[in-house]
Every structure is written in structure tokens, then in C-alpha cells.
Design an enzyme around this catalytic site. Structure first.
Site, PDB file in Angstrom:
ATOM      1  N   CYS A  41     -13.044  88.187 -37.860  1.00  0.00           N
ATOM      2  CA  CYS A  41     -12.598  87.038 -38.652  1.00  0.00           C
ATOM      3  C   CYS A  41     -12.983  87.269 -40.106  1.00  0.00           C
ATOM      4  O   CYS A  41     -13.943  87.986 -40.397  1.00  0.00           O
ATOM      5  CB  CYS A  41     -13.293  85.783 -38.099  1.00  0.00           C
ATOM      6  SG  CYS A  41     -13.011  84.268 -39.022  1.00  0.00           S
ATOM      7  N   GLY A  42     -12.259  86.655 -40.998  1.00  0.00           N
ATOM      8  CA  GLY A  42     -12.613  86.742 -42.408  1.00  0.00           C
ATOM      9  C   GLY A  42     -13.991  86.170 -42.706  1.00  0.00           C
ATOM     10  O   GLY A  42     -14.619  86.529 -43.701  1.00  0.00           O
TER      11      GLY A  42
END
Length: 164
Positions: A41-42
Site C-alpha cells: 500500500c502507499g
């Protein structure tokens, strides 16, 4: 037969990465930051900040509890061994990592049903919007605050210190 009423964090349990049931009463008397996590995930770099908070405040009765979740963009596809290897190798995580759970929908873990009722999100919603949503819990097992994914762990430091 009716199910017991869950009113406090210590009323719950969750499976760890190895499938063992862990009563959350084990964390009674600690300030906790409960986070739904994902490895792809970012926001995944927040693991570093979460680990820093854990290392700094653990001696004073604080812990981060990570709950991997694959509900947002399939960003936690791995099995328990893959998740553990990633967290330990890349981020040297030392806080408890639980087994993968659902935080929304029909299969939502009971702990997350309770957390979302206790601290609603933006505009009063209960749904978790994305990975790395955080719940701050006081020493008495009460949810103090819900913090969105964009809130970096370092920004939570003063709130944690106040509860310690």
C-alpha cells in the site's frame, strides 16, 4: 443463548499470525494503537513510524497491534509467513501482528465491529476507508480516537504521551 456484550477491548480475542487465539485482555493496562495494515500500500512506509512509536513507548506501557487486511485493493495478498517475513525483514517490526482479518462487510472481525461503533470516521461513518486506519485505546480499554490513513504515526506521539 445470547452472545456476551462486548464493551471493552479486553472482552475480545484475535488469532495471531500462527492461528493461536490471543485474548486481548493480555494488553490490559496498556495504551494501544490498533491499525489495519497492508504490505503493498502507499501507506505501508508507516510501518517504520509505528515501529518507532512502539520502541519508544513500550517501556511505558504502550503497544501497536497490527491487523493485516486484504480488503483494499488486494494490497495484503500474502499468507501469514509472507506477512511476517515482510514485516520483520523490511521494517524489523517488533509489535504484535495478528492474522489477516476483514474490517468491513459481513465478515468483519468482532473487534473491528466494536472499534467502528466506538469511534466513527469522517462524517460519522463506520466503514474503514483504507489501510492504516488507526484506533487509539487508553489504559482502561476504551477507544479514545480514530485516525485516518493519512495521519502519520509521528503525529500521534503527543496523544500517546498524554495517555501514558
Amino acid at each position: 443463548m445470547t452472545s456476551p456484550i462486548m464493551t471493552n477491548l479486553t472482552d475480545f480475542s484475535a488469532r495471531d499470525l500462527y492461528g493461536q487465539e490471543v485474548p486481548l485482555g493480555r494488553f490490559k493496562g496498556q495504551v494501544l494503537l490498533i491499525v489495519n495494515t497492508a504490505s503493498h500500500c502507499g501507506f505501508t512506509p508507516q510501518y517504520a513510524g509505528l515501529n518507532d512509536l512502539h520502541k519508544e513507548f513500550a517501556p511505558r506501557g504502550f503497544s501497536v497491534l497490527a491487523f493485516p487486511c486484504n480488503q483494499f485493493g488486494q494490497q495484503e495478498p500474502g499468507d501469514a509467513a509472507t506477512i511476517e517475513r515482510f514485516c520483520r525483514t523490511i521494517y524489523d517490526i517488533r509489535f504484535p501482528i495478528f492474522g489477516k482479518i476483514a474490517v468491513n462487510g459481513a465478515e468483519t472481525h468482532l473487534l473491528y465491529r466494536w472499534l467502528k461503533r466506538e469511534a466513527r470516521g469522517f462524517l460519522g461513518t463506520q466503514s474503514i476507508k483504507w489501510n492504516f486506519t488507526k484506533f487509539l485505546v487508553d489504559r482502561d480499554g476504551n477507544v479514545v480516537r480514530r485516525l485516518g490513513s493519512i495521519v502519520k504515526p509521528g503525529a500521534i506521539r503527543p496523544k500517546i504521551e498524554k495517555l501514558l
